[in-house]
Each structure stands twice: as C-alpha cells, then as structure tokens.
Design an enzyme around this catalytic site. Sequence first.
Site, PDB file in Angstrom:
ATOM      1  N   LYS A 178     -24.370  36.010  42.723  1.00 28.39           N
ATOM      2  CA  LYS A 178     -23.012  36.381  42.310  1.00 28.39           C
ATOM      3  C   LYS A 178     -23.188  37.045  40.948  1.00 28.39           C
ATOM      4  CE  LYS A 178     -19.733  35.767  40.066  1.00 28.39           C
ATOM      5  NZ  LYS A 178     -19.243  36.778  39.123  1.00 28.39           N
ATOM      6  N   VAL A 214     -15.814  33.590  43.947  1.00 22.27           N
ATOM      7  CA  VAL A 214     -17.127  33.594  44.616  1.00 22.27           C
ATOM      8  C   VAL A 214     -18.087  32.605  43.947  1.00 22.27           C
ATOM      9  CG1 VAL A 214     -19.107  35.031  45.239  1.00 22.27           C
ATOM     10  CG2 VAL A 214     -16.797  35.971  45.398  1.00 22.27           C
ATOM     11  N   GLU A 253     -28.409  28.701  31.558  1.00 19.51           N
ATOM     12  CA  GLU A 253     -28.861  29.503  30.407  1.00 19.51           C
ATOM     13  C   GLU A 253     -27.607  29.930  29.660  1.00 19.51           C
ATOM     14  OE1 GLU A 253     -31.839  29.925  29.473  1.00 19.51           O
ATOM     15  OE2 GLU A 253     -33.011  29.350  31.219  1.00 19.51           O
ATOM     16  N   CYS A 287     -27.642  36.690  23.882  1.00 21.55           N
ATOM     17  CA  CYS A 287     -27.641  35.241  23.692  1.00 21.55           C
ATOM     18  C   CYS A 287     -28.594  34.827  22.583  1.00 21.55           C
ATOM     19  CB  CYS A 287     -28.012  34.549  24.989  1.00 21.55           C
ATOM     20  SG  CYS A 287     -29.555  35.172  25.677  1.00 21.55           S
ATOM     21  N   GLU A 387     -20.372  31.199  18.634  1.00 20.73           N
ATOM     22  CA  GLU A 387     -21.020  32.418  19.118  1.00 20.73           C
ATOM     23  C   GLU A 387     -19.970  33.538  19.163  1.00 20.73           C
ATOM     24  OE1 GLU A 387     -22.033  32.832  23.327  1.00 20.73           O
ATOM     25  OE2 GLU A 387     -24.040  33.445  22.735  1.00 20.73           O
TER      26      GLU A 387
HETATM   27  P1  NAD Z   1     -19.272  34.023  31.527  1.00 23.19           P
HETATM   28  O1  NAD Z   1     -19.600  32.580  31.456  1.00 23.19           O
HETATM   29  O2  NAD Z   1     -17.891  34.461  31.297  1.00 23.19           O
HETATM   30  O3  NAD Z   1     -19.658  34.585  32.980  1.00 23.19           O
HETATM   31  C1  NAD Z   1     -20.966  34.424  33.507  1.00 23.19           C
HETATM   32  C2  NAD Z   1     -20.903  34.452  35.018  1.00 23.19           C
HETATM   33  O4  NAD Z   1     -20.218  33.270  35.468  1.00 23.19           O
HETATM   34  C3  NAD Z   1     -20.139  35.639  35.594  1.00 23.19           C
HETATM   35  O5  NAD Z   1     -20.809  36.114  36.733  1.00 23.19           O
HETATM   36  C4  NAD Z   1     -18.798  35.012  35.949  1.00 23.19           C
HETATM   37  O6  NAD Z   1     -18.123  35.707  36.971  1.00 23.19           O
HETATM   38  C5  NAD Z   1     -19.234  33.631  36.414  1.00 23.19           C
HETATM   39  N1  NAD Z   1     -18.189  32.604  36.433  1.00 23.19           N
HETATM   40  C6  NAD Z   1     -17.037  32.555  35.716  1.00 23.19           C
HETATM   41  N2  NAD Z   1     -16.322  31.468  36.045  1.00 23.19           N
HETATM   42  C7  NAD Z   1     -17.029  30.796  36.993  1.00 23.19           C
HETATM   43  C8  NAD Z   1     -16.817  29.596  37.721  1.00 23.19           C
HETATM   44  N3  NAD Z   1     -15.708  28.854  37.550  1.00 23.19           N
HETATM   45  N4  NAD Z   1     -17.753  29.191  38.597  1.00 23.19           N
HETATM   46  C9  NAD Z   1     -18.878  29.923  38.770  1.00 23.19           C
HETATM   47  N5  NAD Z   1     -19.137  31.070  38.127  1.00 23.19           N
HETATM   48  C10 NAD Z   1     -18.232  31.514  37.236  1.00 23.19           C
HETATM   49  O7  NAD Z   1     -20.288  34.754  30.524  1.00 23.19           O
HETATM   50  P2  NAD Z   1     -20.420  36.309  30.184  1.00 23.19           P
HETATM   51  O8  NAD Z   1     -19.292  36.744  29.331  1.00 23.19           O
HETATM   52  O9  NAD Z   1     -20.720  37.085  31.418  1.00 23.19           O
HETATM   53  O10 NAD Z   1     -21.779  36.302  29.324  1.00 23.19           O
HETATM   54  C11 NAD Z   1     -21.799  35.989  27.966  1.00 23.19           C
HETATM   55  C12 NAD Z   1     -22.351  34.595  27.732  1.00 23.19           C
HETATM   56  O11 NAD Z   1     -23.597  34.443  28.405  1.00 23.19           O
HETATM   57  C13 NAD Z   1     -22.642  34.337  26.271  1.00 23.19           C
HETATM   58  O12 NAD Z   1     -22.236  33.044  25.931  1.00 23.19           O
HETATM   59  C14 NAD Z   1     -24.153  34.462  26.191  1.00 23.19           C
HETATM   60  O13 NAD Z   1     -24.747  33.769  25.128  1.00 23.19           O
HETATM   61  C15 NAD Z   1     -24.561  33.902  27.517  1.00 23.19           C
HETATM   62  N6  NAD Z   1     -25.910  34.372  27.879  1.00 23.19           N
HETATM   63  C16 NAD Z   1     -26.953  33.478  27.883  1.00 23.19           C
HETATM   64  C17 NAD Z   1     -28.242  33.902  28.173  1.00 23.19           C
HETATM   65  C18 NAD Z   1     -29.414  32.964  28.175  1.00 23.19           C
HETATM   66  O14 NAD Z   1     -30.465  33.334  28.678  1.00 23.19           O
HETATM   67  N7  NAD Z   1     -29.306  31.769  27.631  1.00 23.19           N
HETATM   68  C19 NAD Z   1     -28.466  35.249  28.444  1.00 23.19           C
HETATM   69  C20 NAD Z   1     -27.377  36.123  28.424  1.00 23.19           C
HETATM   70  C21 NAD Z   1     -26.103  35.679  28.146  1.00 23.19           C
END
Ligand code: NAD
Length: 481
Positions: A178, A214, A253, A287, A387
Amino acid sequence: MKTLLGKGQIETLTTHYIDGAFVESHGKEVMDIIRPTDGQVIGRVTLGDEEDARLAIAAARRAFATYGRSTKEERAKILRRLHEAASARLDDLTAAMVEEYGGVVQFAGLIVQAGVNAFLATEKALQEIPWTRSWDKTTVTLEPVGVAGLITAWNANALFICLKLASAVAAGCTVVIKPSELSALQTRVLLEALHEAKLPKGLLNVVTGRGDVVGAELVRNPNVDKISFTGSVAVGERIMRDGAATMKRVTLELGGKSPTILLDDATLDKAIPTALIMAFLNSGQACAAGTRLLVPKSRLDAVKQGIRNAMRAFTVGDPADPKTAVGPMVTQKQFERVQSYIRKGIEEGAEVLVGGEGHPEGLDAGYFVKPTVFVNVKNDMTIAQEEIFGPVLCVITYDSDEDAIRIANDSKYGLHGAVLGTDLQRARHVASQLRAGRVVINGMTDDPQAPWGGFKYSGVGREYGRYGIEAFLETRAILEA
Ligand code: NAD
C-alpha cells in the site's frame, strides 16, 4: 505500457497490480496528483477500496502456498531479476520523484539508486544468513512469516517499496504493498519496471489507496501475517493497536528529531556544511534529518558566522535543477505545517538566524519555504522536540561532551544521530552513548548491510541487510525423541 511524464500532460491511473496483472480499480474515488512546484494538477489516480485490498491479499495468500516453500537459490534469482528490471527505469523513476513531490534531483537520484541496489544488497545478505542450524537431535530452521502488508511513506516511496519487497522476497513471503497515496506516479513507473521481472503470479501485489481504507484493511485482515510500515508515529501507534487483534508482527519505521553533535575539536569549515546537508536532506523532509545541531557554547559565535556563510550554497528553487539544494514541500498542508512551526519557534523565544516565515523571494507559486536556522533554542522548546518535516534547523548550545550527550538523548525519538569531530576516539565514545538506531561520524554515510530503525518512538524493529530479512522470518525447531 510506458508512463510518460511529459509537461502539460495529465496522467490518469485507474489500475492496481494484482495477481501479476494491472487490473481496474474497484474503488471509485479519484484523487488529483498535484505538482508541488506550482500547484498544478498533473495526474489523477483512482484510489482502491477494501475490496481491492482483499483481492490482493487473496492473491498473495494463494501465491504463498508455493513461494513460501521456495529455495534460497530461487529467491536469490528473483532478487537479481528485480534488480535488473528496476535498473532499466532509473531515470524515469528519478524524474517521477522530482515531478510528483518536488524531490531535488540530486537526492532523488540517490534514493532511487539506493532502492534499486537494495535488491542486490539483500541477495548478499540472504546468502549469509544461517537458514538451518542443527545439533544433537534438534534442527532449527528460519521460515517465512507469511503474507506481508507493506505500507510506505511518500518521501522516498520507491526506496521503501524496493527495500521492503527485497527483504520480504528473500524471506519467502508474498506481499501486498500500500504505497503512499501521494506517490501514485512513482509507484506506477516502478511497477511497470518490476512487471518485467516476470515474478510468480501473486508474489507482488500493489493497491494504491487511502491509509485508513486500504492500509487499515491490511492491518486488520487475518490473512495478512505481518505489517512493515514506514510513516508517522501517529499511524504507527494505530497499526500496533489495530494489528493486535490478529496478532500481527510489526516493523515500524517512524519519525525522528535527530541530533548532530559538533564537538569542540571539529573543523568548522568542514563540519558546518556537513551539518547543514544532514539538516536539509530531502528539503528537510527526511526521517533521519539532523534537525538539532548541538554546538559548544564557547564556539557559538563562530558557528553562527559559519552557518550564515554556508547557507548561501543552500539555494531553494526548481528541484529539477542539479544546483538546487532545497525544493518545495510536498503539499500545501506540509507548507502550512512548516510555517506554523517557524511561528511557534519565534513565539517561544528562539531567534531566526537565517530564513523565517513565508515564501522565498520569487517563489510564490508552489509550496516553497525558506530554509530556516534558529539559534537560542532550548531543547525543551516545541521546535526542538517535535518532528517538523521541513528545512528547519535548531541550534542548541552545550557545556561539555556529557551535556551534549544528555541533550541529544533528551528526545522521544531515537532514529539517527551524527557526531562531528577531529579526534576519532572521542567521536566514537560520544557516538556509543547515543540512544539511536544509527549514528554516523563525520558525514552522512550509508551501508546497505547496516541495520536501519529506531529506539523509542522512532519505531520497532530494523530494516536493511540481514536485519531486514529477519523481520520477515519465524523460527521453527524440530526435535526428535
Ligand atoms: P503517514 O503516517 O501519514 O503515512 C504513511 C503511510 O501510512 C501512507 O501510505 C498512509 O496512507 C498510510 N496510512 C495512513 N493511515 C493509515 C492507517 N490507519 N492504517 C494503515 N495505513 C495508514 O506518514 P507520511 O506523511 O507519508 O510520512 C512522513 C512520516 O514518515 C514522518 O514522520 C517521517 O519521519 C516518517 N518516515 C520514517 C522513515 C524511517 O525509515 N524511519 C522514513 C521515511 C519517513
């Protein structure tokens, strides 16, 4: 079919990848894909729904019956095929990242290359894992956990897909991915490439859709055994909670607020540009970005001057221009989020050294922000604890190495850290006391066999190399009487 990302052309995506083929979406919601450099619509994607997710899970479950019993050699061969297939579209993938989320081309190229390399790096790790161990009348084997749901963030979507897919495939799992709904174009280009690897049907399935539709279906579906997630802490918490009902294995992550410790023996001419590169990585939308710079109190004036000088090289603008260091924020929402944190920093008494609120001069159209450096920051201020996910750096002073370590660790996060200094022994000693999953010394370096993941709120589990494969394995012991 080949996705073309020509200027002025609107891309329409209506399919998901299920059971080895591109199939029309059951879900009907259509979302605009907006170019962050100018806010123009460049594509439309039809989002999947629970039914699309269930079809994909069923395909992965069927495929697991065979692929789950594959040999190490078969998996290695598949990883090599995936590498070859993805390599063929490196430039298209980079172009899609630049266009779709405004990733600066230099960084986007590295990210895509790291994703493609992950297949070969994982194959190497696969060869090194002791898959079977026996003693006396006991045999222990490592078994695939089953069907894996892989959920990615937008900011390095291609890398996350490749990395998670590689680890899962090496372990013998089948997958439903997803991807972030903000990455539909990149995902499409990558999928067209991976389709050419001619994988066993159902091994790889991808449904683009909303996280709470999804993604949530993957998390609650009893036919998914494991979730590997990259994204925010808030969603990570939810996945852990909702996944408990079906005893999901989870790798999370999550975010970071990483410290860069500039030791008092550091050469400022080298250390300051290095610290700024780490802070403004991926336009600050990384991140691992080193967003807290800890400097010895005695060197603050020299550091401030050094930052003012070095910031001239951090130009904001067109992400497709190789000279650009900072591109736009991904969405209007992200633009506003960064603005609100800059305001908060000022309200809390921090001083703007460079940057500040608003658009940079001449860049009013897209979601561009000014790369901003705050001084006079206390570690308990909101801008030092939360963050921001944008190009905002907090400079915090310390009295001694012990004080620097204390401040660095005074965070709910623990993903990454950096130490900059001349005496390597001393830098290593400081690095060894940081509560973070990865610490780099004297530069932002990478090793695809080294684990990646966080302490504390930065996550659960590790990715990369053998650590990444192990996250998709169960251990079975057979004992003879
Ligand atoms: P997000 O949490 O908004 O979304 C991440 C994913 O989760 C998306 O595909 C989203 O559609 C999905 N999602 C949202 N709600 C969900 C639910 N209820 N159930 C299952 N899936 C769901 O994050 P973002 O804005 O896409 O990314 C930014 C964040 O990601 C920042 O906090 C960043 O630090 C973190 N990040 C971490 C790493 C790492 O390796 N630790 C790497 C990159 C980004």
